[in-house]
Design an enzyme around this catalytic site. Structure first.
Site, PDB file in Angstrom:
ATOM      1  N   CYS A  91     -26.561   8.639 -86.787  1.00 44.01           N
ATOM      2  CA  CYS A  91     -26.465   7.467 -85.921  1.00 44.01           C
ATOM      3  C   CYS A  91     -26.109   7.834 -84.488  1.00 44.01           C
ATOM      4  O   CYS A  91     -26.040   6.956 -83.626  1.00 44.01           O
ATOM      5  CB  CYS A  91     -25.452   6.478 -86.494  1.00 44.01           C
ATOM      6  SG  CYS A  91     -25.893   5.960 -88.169  1.00 44.01           S
ATOM      7  N   HIS A 103     -19.545   1.545 -80.467  1.00 36.90           N
ATOM      8  CA  HIS A 103     -20.409   1.841 -81.611  1.00 36.90           C
ATOM      9  C   HIS A 103     -20.287   0.679 -82.608  1.00 36.90           C
ATOM     10  O   HIS A 103     -21.283   0.151 -83.064  1.00 36.90           O
ATOM     11  CB  HIS A 103     -19.973   3.166 -82.233  1.00 36.90           C
ATOM     12  CG  HIS A 103     -20.872   3.667 -83.320  1.00 36.90           C
ATOM     13  ND1 HIS A 103     -22.230   3.789 -83.163  1.00 36.90           N
ATOM     14  CD2 HIS A 103     -20.605   4.080 -84.594  1.00 36.90           C
ATOM     15  CE1 HIS A 103     -22.764   4.261 -84.291  1.00 36.90           C
ATOM     16  NE2 HIS A 103     -21.808   4.434 -85.166  1.00 36.90           N
ATOM     17  N   HIS A 125     -27.447  -2.588 -87.252  1.00 38.23           N
ATOM     18  CA  HIS A 125     -27.314  -1.175 -86.889  1.00 38.23           C
ATOM     19  C   HIS A 125     -28.705  -0.554 -86.931  1.00 38.23           C
ATOM     20  O   HIS A 125     -29.309  -0.429 -87.992  1.00 38.23           O
ATOM     21  CB  HIS A 125     -26.382  -0.473 -87.870  1.00 38.23           C
ATOM     22  CG  HIS A 125     -25.981   0.911 -87.440  1.00 38.23           C
ATOM     23  ND1 HIS A 125     -26.701   1.658 -86.538  1.00 38.23           N
ATOM     24  CD2 HIS A 125     -24.923   1.690 -87.803  1.00 38.23           C
ATOM     25  CE1 HIS A 125     -26.111   2.826 -86.363  1.00 38.23           C
ATOM     26  NE2 HIS A 125     -25.029   2.867 -87.109  1.00 38.23           N
TER      27      HIS A 125
END
Lengths: 386, 227
Positions: free
Chosen positions: A147, A275, A311
């Site tokens: 990620c 994040h 996400h």
């Protein structure tokens, strides 16, 4: 040596184009909604940030075409904004691609699919196909750092420009949801089947989303849209395979390194784009790391947007950098959608409703991923705008 | 950022000839794997390593190779600034196939395998064991781009993002999955650690060869010195 931002593009749950993304984000809307394309996985998660196209637009129903279409659309939009960069100059463009899985076709149909032509989750194959579609002849750089892929790719491109290896780079991040990915996160018990709530006391996991985003970076100030990638830094927690280090030291180290390169103190930051995955440990760790970077003082206004887009994995760092630049451009920090009451480090100034920023100049963007990988970049409004 | 002026490197390699490296490890492949080809720690190294059994093939391979290289001489400052880089042509295909197979209706999803379906995850096994906290990056490349890992390491050092780098080249595919996709089983993992001076000197020695060429050069040199 400055690295200027020359163009931006995005495809997200809000639709095709940066305008749709920014409109959705700054209005506080959720692009995460009941699953449609992935309805066969409704027992695993009832919501996701699926890209459903725009009015009258057909969305590819196979994963391979979908992820390539999204990436290409984001890249073309970014190149279109870089008005000083003609199509004929694409031969001079470095292509840096970020993705966790690229095209996953072939993995589940090994006996019937032509192996050599299948994506097989190989990011270099995906990057090569994207390069062909964009008519960029240079061999692509394909980065897969979980990620943190997006910020790793932006850092890589900025480093190439700084070291004089290229004058311009197109950085593209893309991932599209598949049963492989969704069931993978489900197997880790990391999914919230309901709309997620980053940094909220009741947070229970992530929502996933389709996404693609692109930035054109350049050493040429004449190509600047008024913003720079002024700092970047990375680190490894060296602590756990999948979970963040609870003390936040690793992420804090990445922040320190990015600020050092940007020659900034944390107190000079005007905004932090988080994040913010909505997993219990990520959000608590991230808050601790930022608080530490600010010397235990109240931080700059901070917000994350994964509750709105889902996400987007390998695209997230670039997609959310586009949002961070928009926050600087508009002078507004978007809200943390889904946040009511937090239990993370109280020094983190979480934005609960859109907040005006006074002449913002510097924004910090953070990402973290499996493997203990942390990445941070600093985005800065340039002194001059072309 | 700590500056390192002393030239040094270590290397390790694990391929069909076995496991060997700077720390004088010299073992055949049969010596480091069990009957079904699974890499086994205790047959290669002394000391118990309980976490190793949870690793996938790539993590096992890079961990063993780095161990054979030997990073014990690194100080705390060096570990904090040491980059970890992986270039791979087949990515994590082995883990992908294993995880995909576990999604069948009559099997239990292999949750432990899912994180390994990302090429960078195997690097954390090395980072944790050796407390390396530098930039950690995985590139998926063409098979003939193996030298890129060294170039990127030199770039990171030149840009002062790292003072040294552990550079890994890794392509690992188990016999079972190799048969499934109709490819040859592969086990080819190499690691080299060094600083900018080292990389410059080594590139003078091996010319424009691949990272594997470099590793083989170091291997031959080391073998000759050991005789």
């Amino acid at each position: 040596m400055s690295v200027f931002i020359a163009g931006r593009g995005a495809v997200s749950a809000f639709g095709r184009g940066r305008a749709a993304l920014e409109s959705g984000i700054f209005s506080g809307a959720r692009g995460v909604r009941a699953v449609d394309r992935l309805r066969s996985l409704a027992s695993v998660t009832s919501v996701a940030g699926e890209y459903a196209g725009d009015d009258g637009t057909d969305v590819a129903d196979d994963h391979r075409s979908l992820v390539l279409d999204m990436a290409r659309a984001a890249a073309e939009e970014a190149l279109a904004e870089a008005t000083h960069f003609p199509r004929t100059a694409r031969s001079t463009l470095a292509l840096v691609v970020a993705s966790t899985k690229g095209e996953l076709d072939g993995i589940d149909e090994l006996e019937s699919a032509p192996l050599a032509a299948s994506g097989l989750g190989n990011v270099h194959r995906f990057a090569s196909r994207l390069g062909q579609a964009l008519e960029i002849p240079t061999p692509p750089v394909a980065i897969s750092c979980a990620c943190a892929s997006g910020l790793a790719a932006l850092s890589h491109a900025a480093r190439m420009i700084m070291l004089g290896q290229t004058d311009h780079a197109l950085v593209v991040g893309a991932d599209a949801l598949t049963p492989f990915i969704v069931r993978g996160f489900a197997s880790l018990l990391a999914l919230d089947p309901e709309p997620c709530r980053p940094f909220d006391r009741s947070r229970a996991g992530i929502n996933l989303g389709d996404g693609a985003a692109a930035l054109v970076l350049s050493r040429d100030s004449a190509m600047s849209i008024g913003f720079e990638l002024s700092g970047w830094g990375a680190s490894n927690d060296a602590n756990h395979l999948t979970g963040p280090s609870r003390d936040g030291v690793g992420l804090s180290l990445a922040i320190e390194r990015a600020l050092h390169r940007a020659a900034l103190a944390a107190s000079e930051l005007d905004y932090v784009h988080l994040h913010g995955t909505a997993t219990s440990y990520n959000d608590a760790t991230e808050a601790r790391a930022i608080s530490h970077a600010f010397g235990g003082q109240r931080t700059a206004p901070a917000s994350g947007t994964k509750a709105q887009t889902g996400h987007t994995l390998g695209a997230a760092g670039i997609l959310e950098s586009v949002i961070a630049v928009a926050a600087l451009e508009r002078g507004v920090a978007p809200a943390n959608v889904g946040l009511r009451e937090t239990d993370v480090d109280p020094n983190l100034d979480l934005v609960s409703a859109p907040r005006d920023l006074r002449n913002p100049r510097h924004a910090l963007k953070l990402s973290a991923g499996f493997g203990g990988i942390n990445a941070a970049i600093v985005l800065t409004r340039s002194d001059r705008t072309s | 950022m700590t500056q390192h002026l002393r030239t040094q490197y270590v290397y390790g390699v694990l391929d069909r000839d076995g496991l060997r490296g700077s720390n004088r490890t010299r073992l055949g492949l049969a010596d480091v794997s069990n009957d079904d080809g699974r890499l086994v720690w205790k047959q290669a190294f002394t000391g118990h390593y309980p976490e190793f059994r949870r690793f996938d093939l790539m993590s096992r391979a890079v961990t063993m190779t780095t161990e054979a290289a030997g990073l014990d001489h690194l100080g705390d400052d060096q570990r904090r600034d040491c980059a970890i880089l992986l270039s791979t042509a087949i990515g994590c295909l082995d883990a992908d196939l294993g995880f995909q197979a576990s999604l069948g209706a009559d099997t239990q999803t292999a949750s432990g395998l899912f994180p390994h379906t990302l090429p960078s995850t195997c690097l954390s096994s090395v980072a944790i064991r050796h407390r390396l906290q530098g930039p950690t990056i995985a590139w998926v490349t063409d098979a003939d781009q193996e030298l890129l890992g060294l170039q990127y390491a030199a770039d990171l050092i030149e840009s002062q993002e790292a003072s040294s780098a552990l550079v890994l080249l890794g392509n690992a595919l188990s016999k079972t999955h190799a048969a499934t996709v109709g490819l040859e089983s592969q086990l080819c993992v190499a690691a080299v650690w060094g600083n900018a001076t080292t990389f410059n000197e080594l590139s003078d020695v091996v010319g424009s060869g691949s990272l594997l060429t470099l590793i083989r050069h170091l291997d031959a040199q080391h073998r000759a010195e050991s005789c």
